[in-house]
Design an enzyme around this catalytic site. Sequence first.
Site, PDB file in Angstrom:
ATOM      1  N   HIS A   8      -4.235   0.335   8.793  1.00  0.00           N
ATOM      2  CA  HIS A   8      -4.871  -0.390   7.687  1.00  0.00           C
ATOM      3  C   HIS A   8      -3.834  -0.892   6.692  1.00  0.00           C
ATOM      4  O   HIS A   8      -4.006  -0.786   5.492  1.00  0.00           O
ATOM      5  CB  HIS A   8      -5.887   0.537   6.991  1.00  0.00           C
ATOM      6  CG  HIS A   8      -6.651  -0.122   5.881  1.00  0.00           C
ATOM      7  ND1 HIS A   8      -7.385  -1.271   6.046  1.00  0.00           N
ATOM      8  CD2 HIS A   8      -6.777   0.209   4.564  1.00  0.00           C
ATOM      9  CE1 HIS A   8      -7.949  -1.613   4.897  1.00  0.00           C
ATOM     10  NE2 HIS A   8      -7.585  -0.732   3.981  1.00  0.00           N
ATOM     11  N   ARG A  47       0.835  -1.202   0.000  1.00  0.00           N
ATOM     12  CA  ARG A  47       0.000   0.000   0.000  1.00  0.00           C
ATOM     13  C   ARG A  47       0.869   1.251   0.000  1.00  0.00           C
ATOM     14  O   ARG A  47       0.510   2.281  -0.549  1.00  0.00           O
ATOM     15  CB  ARG A  47      -0.935  -0.008   1.207  1.00  0.00           C
ATOM     16  CG  ARG A  47      -2.051  -1.047   1.137  1.00  0.00           C
ATOM     17  CD  ARG A  47      -2.934  -0.974   2.376  1.00  0.00           C
ATOM     18  NE  ARG A  47      -4.030  -1.928   2.322  1.00  0.00           N
ATOM     19  CZ  ARG A  47      -3.961  -3.176   2.750  1.00  0.00           C
ATOM     20  NH1 ARG A  47      -2.820  -3.635   3.242  1.00  0.00           N
ATOM     21  NH2 ARG A  47      -5.003  -3.981   2.698  1.00  0.00           N
ATOM     22  N   SER A  66      -8.921   5.529  -0.176  1.00  0.00           N
ATOM     23  CA  SER A  66      -7.684   5.549  -0.971  1.00  0.00           C
ATOM     24  C   SER A  66      -6.479   5.191  -0.113  1.00  0.00           C
ATOM     25  O   SER A  66      -6.231   5.803   0.928  1.00  0.00           O
ATOM     26  CB  SER A  66      -7.478   6.942  -1.568  1.00  0.00           C
ATOM     27  OG  SER A  66      -8.607   7.367  -2.288  1.00  0.00           O
ATOM     28  N   ASP A 104     -10.809  -4.790   6.958  1.00  0.00           N
ATOM     29  CA  ASP A 104     -10.080  -5.605   7.927  1.00  0.00           C
ATOM     30  C   ASP A 104     -11.056  -6.287   8.890  1.00  0.00           C
ATOM     31  O   ASP A 104     -10.870  -7.443   9.276  1.00  0.00           O
ATOM     32  CB  ASP A 104      -9.100  -4.742   8.721  1.00  0.00           C
ATOM     33  CG  ASP A 104      -8.113  -4.012   7.826  1.00  0.00           C
ATOM     34  OD1 ASP A 104      -7.723  -4.577   6.785  1.00  0.00           O
ATOM     35  OD2 ASP A 104      -7.744  -2.869   8.165  1.00  0.00           O
TER      36      ASP A 104
END
Length: 339
Positions: free
Chosen positions: A199, A109, A140, A172
Amino acid sequence: MLARSAARALSANSRTFSSSAARQTKVAVLGAGGGIGQPLSLLLKTDPLVTSLSLYDIRGAPGVAADVSHVDAHSEVNGYPADKLDEALDGVQVVVIPAGVPRKPGMTRDDLFNTNASIVRDLAAAIGRVAPTAHILVISNPVNSTVPIVASTLQKAGVYNPARLFGVTTLDVVRAARFTAGIAGVKPADTPITVVGGHSGATIVPLLSQNAHGKAITGDIYKALVHRIQFGGDEVVKAKDGAGSATLSMAYAGAKFTNSLLRGLNGEKGVITPTFVESPLYKDQGIDFFSSNVELGVNGVEKIYPLGPLSAEEEKLLEACLPELKKNVEKGKAFAESS
């Protein structure tokens, strides 16, 4: 049939898509033409708490809007092209941001940061200018960094309200419930798992010990479960073989969190779910944003809950989470400050 089936699936899960008497609520999706944005727009069209849906993207949004508008739910839908962002934001109460590029095999990410950071910053600036009181839901990636970017951008504009900014970590939570239920041989409704931290990867900390079924999972099975919750997105990236990342499950999770917020804004009591917000829990360690159970209400964030009792394994996971999360948050802040 697809929209009706999707709505039924969502409504069956933890009181999602409540249809209690609703106020007029206009919701904007920024990035509505993308892999997350399209199914998210469809699901939000079926949410009875959405009265008007405003779809924006640099390409494709008017077509998505025309398509989704045919679904027989009561909300109105309008699509806006690249040069109509201000019009798309006019009068909105809730803005959901899935805009950005997806992950590809081998990417984390964080690899998305350079591209998505600029996109999110520019969208946040427009929101601050046109819809400064809107509640902002950031999908995003990397969320650990993009949420601080939005906060800093709104601070520069003098309109930041921490009660109205959320990082959507619901995927999650959804994965934790699904994967735990699969091991325990029960329904996901029986395995609600609070997921705290951030996250991405090691910043994702599932509190399995706080659920009876989760607590019963130990040893190597426990380790494998935690790893799968933390890195479940990699499964999807690999399986799609270069064609994208988790879009459908993320759209579901985004719609689910949006509905939770709308229920809270609509006055429903006891709407509690994990989300990544400005939090006092670890500010003394220099971590301004953290995901934990948050009660949602008419003002957005009504109450931030402490983590509660943790197992020895969870304490170790949290120790690994905090320094990584701090770096992610600081990276987002530094980007916004240098912009």
